[in-house]
Design an enzyme around this catalytic site. Structure first.
Site, PDB file in Angstrom:
ATOM      1  N   SER A 302      -0.022  -0.310   5.260  1.00  0.00           N
ATOM      2  CA  SER A 302       0.810   0.516   4.398  1.00  0.00           C
ATOM      3  C   SER A 302       1.826  -0.309   3.618  1.00  0.00           C
ATOM      4  O   SER A 302       1.457  -1.097   2.753  1.00  0.00           O
ATOM      5  CB  SER A 302       1.470   1.589   5.256  1.00  0.00           C
ATOM      6  OG  SER A 302       2.052   2.595   4.475  1.00  0.00           O
ATOM      7  N   ASP A 313      -0.683 -10.963  -5.884  1.00  0.00           N
ATOM      8  CA  ASP A 313      -1.144 -10.754  -7.256  1.00  0.00           C
ATOM      9  C   ASP A 313      -0.288 -11.500  -8.268  1.00  0.00           C
ATOM     10  O   ASP A 313      -0.789 -11.940  -9.308  1.00  0.00           O
ATOM     11  CB  ASP A 313      -1.155  -9.262  -7.584  1.00  0.00           C
ATOM     12  CG  ASP A 313      -2.394  -8.562  -7.051  1.00  0.00           C
ATOM     13  OD1 ASP A 313      -3.136  -9.194  -6.267  1.00  0.00           O
ATOM     14  OD2 ASP A 313      -2.622  -7.389  -7.407  1.00  0.00           O
ATOM     15  N   LYS A 327      -4.575   0.694   4.889  1.00  0.00           N
ATOM     16  CA  LYS A 327      -3.992   2.031   4.762  1.00  0.00           C
ATOM     17  C   LYS A 327      -3.308   2.103   3.400  1.00  0.00           C
ATOM     18  O   LYS A 327      -2.159   1.717   3.257  1.00  0.00           O
ATOM     19  CB  LYS A 327      -3.017   2.279   5.907  1.00  0.00           C
ATOM     20  CG  LYS A 327      -2.643   3.744   6.117  1.00  0.00           C
ATOM     21  CD  LYS A 327      -1.528   4.155   5.219  1.00  0.00           C
ATOM     22  CE  LYS A 327      -1.050   5.561   5.522  1.00  0.00           C
ATOM     23  NZ  LYS A 327       0.073   5.952   4.648  1.00  0.00           N
TER      24      LYS A 327
END
Length: 445
Positions: A302, A313, A327
């Site tokens: 999460s 990224d 998740k």
């Protein structure tokens, strides 16, 4: 009031109906909507008939409020593993949990095939000290079978006065028989950030959860390390997110912001395009661009995955460890009025800055490190992934990944992933015998 959380796998554990009708299809759409409404009313009539039959004919006089609550629980939990209804008591307890202090055993849990599953024991709590492991299934609480209980009922049974004991019966993968574990309850003070200077040139920061205190704790950790280690000697930071089950969305964004000068952190996309939200970094990089390693494993879920995905990224961090849990859904908390509790409803998937959803996929590290698991624990410490949870929200692109190793050695000297992170910051190539490249397909880039 609404509060958006990235729930730790349903770990902490009235009706609100909004209809939106806009379409260029005109009368044809209205006709279909009317037919759908007729079908819904027919089903509601069926519910009313069953409700009346139960009230009139059940062997014992039922409690109307419990019948309605049970019906609501059944409806919401049929959607996915993380949507759920909380009655007023459960809603109050959840608010206490996200504030960072509560009573109990110190475990993040979810429901799995009728049993309570340990997502992660919280550091330095009774559950952690008693040896509970990620992936353990709790089949009995004080001799009473968990099967048939709701998650809230099981959690409430594990809670109790401080210094009293509860006995949990644990089903552990690979164990020959269930294990009985006695645990003494304590007031759980969740300190979400721990840190220390390592070897005079590396700042180590462990983030155990994302509650309302996390960002403040992180800022204090970075400030303290910066004072202890001169900038010219500081080789970089290790941020340890292993077995961190998640928490508040705003905390995931602000923690990511502490390491990013600018750029998107995460976006959430719901059923309708207009529901898309984007969250960007704010405040500036508190580490002044120092090299960064993030540790993840099968228990990182999460909010942990948001932070890892954003830093990866933006090429701000190197990820080391094992693939994360996967998740990637957002639960919005919808209070239902005084005394009626709240609804935790899955309303969106979250996406990394590159536009990749990690729901039921997870994030693979740049360098995969498998820990040496003690013989008595082999086969018992792999984590079930989101993709293996019954009724889970499917992956956005259809490809899904299974679980990965979540074991972290209790002694730092035995922690291969941690030592690999230290070596990386010192410019030492990680031993190929201790690590292998991760599957590129699973990396959100």
């Amino acid at each position: 009031m609404r509060k958006t959380l990235l729930f730790p796998l349903g770990a902490l554990t009235g009706a609100c109906l909004t209809l939106l009708a806009t379409s260029p299809q005109g009368g044809q759409w209205v006709a279909r909507a009317a037919a759908g409404a007729d079908d819904a009313y027919s089903q509601l009539n069926l519910f009313g008939e069953v409700f009346e039959r139960v009230k009139a004919s059940y062997v014992e006089k039922p409690d109307n409020a419990k019948l309605i609550e049970g019906a609501i629980n059944g409806m919401v939990t049929s959607l996915d593993p993380h949507s759920r209804y909380m009655n007023d008591k459960a809603w109050t307890e959840m608010q206490e949990t996200t504030s960072g202090e509560f009573g109990g055993l110190g475990i993040e849990v979810t429901m799995e095939e009728g049993l309570v599953k340990v997502v992660s024991p919280i550091d330095d709590t009774p559950a952690s000290k008693a040896g509970l492991l990620s992936g353990d299934l709790i089949s009995k609480i004080d001799g009473e079978a968990v099967m048939g209980m709701t998650l809230e009922q099981a959690v409430n049974k594990m809670k109790g006065p401080v210094d009293t004991k509860t006995k949990l019966t644990i089903v552990r993968k690979g164990a020959d028989a269930p294990l009985d574990v006695a645990i003494t309850r304590e007031i759980i003070h969740v300190r979400p950030v721990r840190f220390h200077a390592e070897g005079g040139d590396i700042g180590y920061i462990r983030v155990t959860s994302f509650n309302e205190q996390t960002t403040d704790g992180l800022r204090k950790a970075i400030a303290s390390i910066s004072k202890e280690i001169p900038q010219e000697k500081l080789a970089g930071y290790v941020v340890d997110l292993r077995n961190n089950p998640g928490g508040l969305l705003d905390q995931a964004v602000s923690v990511s912001s502490a390491f990013l000068a600018r750029g998107e952190v995460v976006s959430t996309r719901g059923r309708n395009p207009e529901e898309t939200q984007r969250f960007s970094a704010h405040g500036g990089d508190l580490t002044k661009g120092k090299p960064l390693v993030v540790l993840i494993n099968g228990g990182s879920a999460s909010a942990s995955e948001i932070v890892a995905g954003a830093l990866h990224d933006h090429k701000r961090a190197t990820l080391i460890g094992t693939r994360s849990f996967g998740k990637g859904s957002v639960q919005t908390i919808i209070p239902l009025g005084t005394g009626s509790g709240a609804l935790a409803l899955t309303t969106a998937r979250y996406y990394t800055p590159s536009g990749r959803s990690i729901q039921a996929q997870g994030i693979a590290p740049d360098i995969e490190i498998l820990q040496d698991v003690p013989p008595e624990l082999k086969g018992r410490v792999d984590t079930m992934a989101e993709a293996q949870m019954r009724g889970h929200l499917s992956a956005a692109d259809g490809s899904e990944q299974t679980g990965s190793q979540s074991y972290v050695p209790p002694e730092e000297k035995d922690d291969k992933a941690l030592h690999a992170a230290f070596d990386f910051l010192h410019g030492v190539t990680v031993n190929a015998a201790a690590a292998k490249p991760a599957q590129k397909a699973a990396v959100p880039n």
